[in-house]
Scaffold this motif. Sequence first.
Motif, short mmCIF file in Angstrom:
data_model
loop_
_atom_site.label_atom_id
_atom_site.label_comp_id
_atom_site.label_asym_id
_atom_site.label_seq_id
_atom_site.Cartn_x
_atom_site.Cartn_y
_atom_site.Cartn_z
N TYR A 111 0.84 -1.20 0.00
CA TYR A 111 0.00 0.00 0.00
C TYR A 111 0.88 1.25 0.00
O TYR A 111 1.76 1.40 0.84
CB TYR A 111 -0.94 -0.01 1.21
CG TYR A 111 -1.95 -1.12 1.13
CD1 TYR A 111 -1.65 -2.40 1.56
CD2 TYR A 111 -3.21 -0.88 0.60
CE1 TYR A 111 -2.58 -3.43 1.47
CE2 TYR A 111 -4.15 -1.90 0.50
CZ TYR A 111 -3.83 -3.16 0.93
OH TYR A 111 -4.75 -4.17 0.83
N ASP A 112 0.60 2.12 -0.96
CA ASP A 112 1.45 3.30 -1.16
C ASP A 112 0.94 4.55 -0.48
O ASP A 112 1.72 5.45 -0.16
CB ASP A 112 1.56 3.60 -2.66
CG ASP A 112 2.11 2.42 -3.44
OD1 ASP A 112 1.48 2.02 -4.44
OD2 ASP A 112 3.17 1.90 -3.04
N TYR A 113 -0.36 4.63 -0.30
CA TYR A 113 -0.95 5.85 0.25
C TYR A 113 -1.82 5.49 1.45
O TYR A 113 -2.54 4.49 1.42
CB TYR A 113 -1.80 6.56 -0.81
CG TYR A 113 -1.00 6.93 -2.04
CD1 TYR A 113 -1.00 6.11 -3.16
CD2 TYR A 113 -0.25 8.10 -2.07
CE1 TYR A 113 -0.27 6.44 -4.28
CE2 TYR A 113 0.49 8.44 -3.19
CZ TYR A 113 0.48 7.60 -4.29
OH TYR A 113 1.21 7.93 -5.41
N TRP A 114 -1.76 6.35 2.45
CA TRP A 114 -2.46 6.10 3.70
C TRP A 114 -3.22 7.35 4.13
O TRP A 114 -2.79 8.48 3.91
CB TRP A 114 -1.45 5.74 4.80
CG TRP A 114 -0.77 4.43 4.56
CD1 TRP A 114 0.25 4.20 3.69
CD2 TRP A 114 -1.09 3.18 5.17
NE1 TRP A 114 0.59 2.86 3.73
CE2 TRP A 114 -0.21 2.22 4.63
CE3 TRP A 114 -2.03 2.77 6.11
CZ2 TRP A 114 -0.25 0.87 5.02
CZ3 TRP A 114 -2.06 1.44 6.50
CH2 TRP A 114 -1.17 0.51 5.96
N GLY A 115 -4.35 7.10 4.79
CA GLY A 115 -5.08 8.21 5.40
C GLY A 115 -4.54 8.51 6.78
O GLY A 115 -3.60 7.86 7.26
N GLN A 116 -5.15 9.49 7.43
CA GLN A 116 -4.70 9.93 8.75
C GLN A 116 -5.26 9.08 9.88
O GLN A 116 -4.74 9.13 11.00
CB GLN A 116 -5.10 11.39 8.97
CG GLN A 116 -4.38 12.36 8.06
CD GLN A 116 -2.89 12.33 8.27
OE1 GLN A 116 -2.40 12.45 9.38
NE2 GLN A 116 -2.13 12.13 7.19
N GLY A 117 -6.29 8.33 9.60
CA GLY A 117 -6.85 7.46 10.62
C GLY A 117 -8.07 8.04 11.31
O GLY A 117 -8.25 9.25 11.38
N THR A 118 -8.90 7.14 11.82
CA THR A 118 -10.07 7.53 12.61
C THR A 118 -10.14 6.62 13.83
O THR A 118 -9.94 5.41 13.73
CB THR A 118 -11.35 7.47 11.76
OG1 THR A 118 -12.46 7.96 12.53
CG2 THR A 118 -11.68 6.05 11.29
N GLN A 119 -10.41 7.22 14.98
CA GLN A 119 -10.38 6.47 16.24
C GLN A 119 -11.69 5.73 16.45
O GLN A 119 -12.78 6.31 16.33
CB GLN A 119 -10.14 7.43 17.41
CG GLN A 119 -10.19 6.78 18.79
CD GLN A 119 -8.99 5.89 19.05
OE1 GLN A 119 -7.85 6.27 18.82
NE2 GLN A 119 -9.24 4.68 19.55
N VAL A 120 -11.57 4.47 16.79
CA VAL A 120 -12.71 3.66 17.21
C VAL A 120 -12.45 3.18 18.63
O VAL A 120 -11.41 2.57 18.90
CB VAL A 120 -12.91 2.45 16.28
CG1 VAL A 120 -13.96 1.50 16.85
CG2 VAL A 120 -13.31 2.91 14.88
N THR A 121 -13.37 3.48 19.52
CA THR A 121 -13.24 3.06 20.91
C THR A 121 -14.47 2.26 21.29
O THR A 121 -15.60 2.74 21.13
CB THR A 121 -13.08 4.26 21.85
OG1 THR A 121 -11.95 5.03 21.44
CG2 THR A 121 -12.90 3.79 23.29
N VAL A 122 -14.24 1.05 21.77
CA VAL A 122 -15.33 0.16 22.16
C VAL A 122 -15.26 -0.03 23.68
O VAL A 122 -14.27 -0.53 24.20
CB VAL A 122 -15.24 -1.19 21.45
CG1 VAL A 122 -16.43 -2.06 21.81
CG2 VAL A 122 -15.14 -1.00 19.94
N SER A 123 -16.31 0.38 24.34
CA SER A 123 -16.35 0.27 25.79
C SER A 123 -17.02 -1.03 26.20
O SER A 123 -17.93 -1.52 25.53
CB SER A 123 -17.09 1.45 26.40
OG SER A 123 -18.44 1.45 25.97
N SER A 124 -16.58 -1.57 27.32
CA SER A 124 -17.13 -2.86 27.78
C SER A 124 -18.33 -2.64 28.69
O SER A 124 -18.64 -1.54 29.09
CB SER A 124 -16.05 -3.64 28.52
OG SER A 124 -15.54 -2.87 29.58
#
Length: 124
Positions: A111-124
């Motif tokens: 993979y040559d190109y990447w995004g900045q990312g998005t946070q996923v948080t799963v609470s228990s």
Amino acid sequence: QVQLVESGGGLVQAGGSLRLSCAASGRTFNSYAMGWFRQGPGKEREFVAAISWSDGSTYYADSVKGRCTISRDNAKDTVYLEMNNLKPEDTAVYYCATGQMLQPGSYEGEYDYWGQGTQVTVSS
């Protein structure tokens, strides 16, 4: 220049669902694959799922198989990751990436190109 912009992350309770989006721009992606990767706290980045722009073939990590669905909308140059039955261990920053390959793969180096990312948080 290729740009990838992720969205859709957030806080969700265990068992819940989220749909992540990745909007791509900057070139024609017909011969490319799009992938989702994630990096949890204190962990290395790992492959989640990938899809071919051209024929829609998909590939999933065993850890998410059956709970996640990757799809694409060619008209919008957007790839989605639908995640169901989320678990606390799914907590991570989720990145989309693109690279030129015949079949969607799990190796980051493809993979040559990447995004900045998005946070996923799963609470228990």
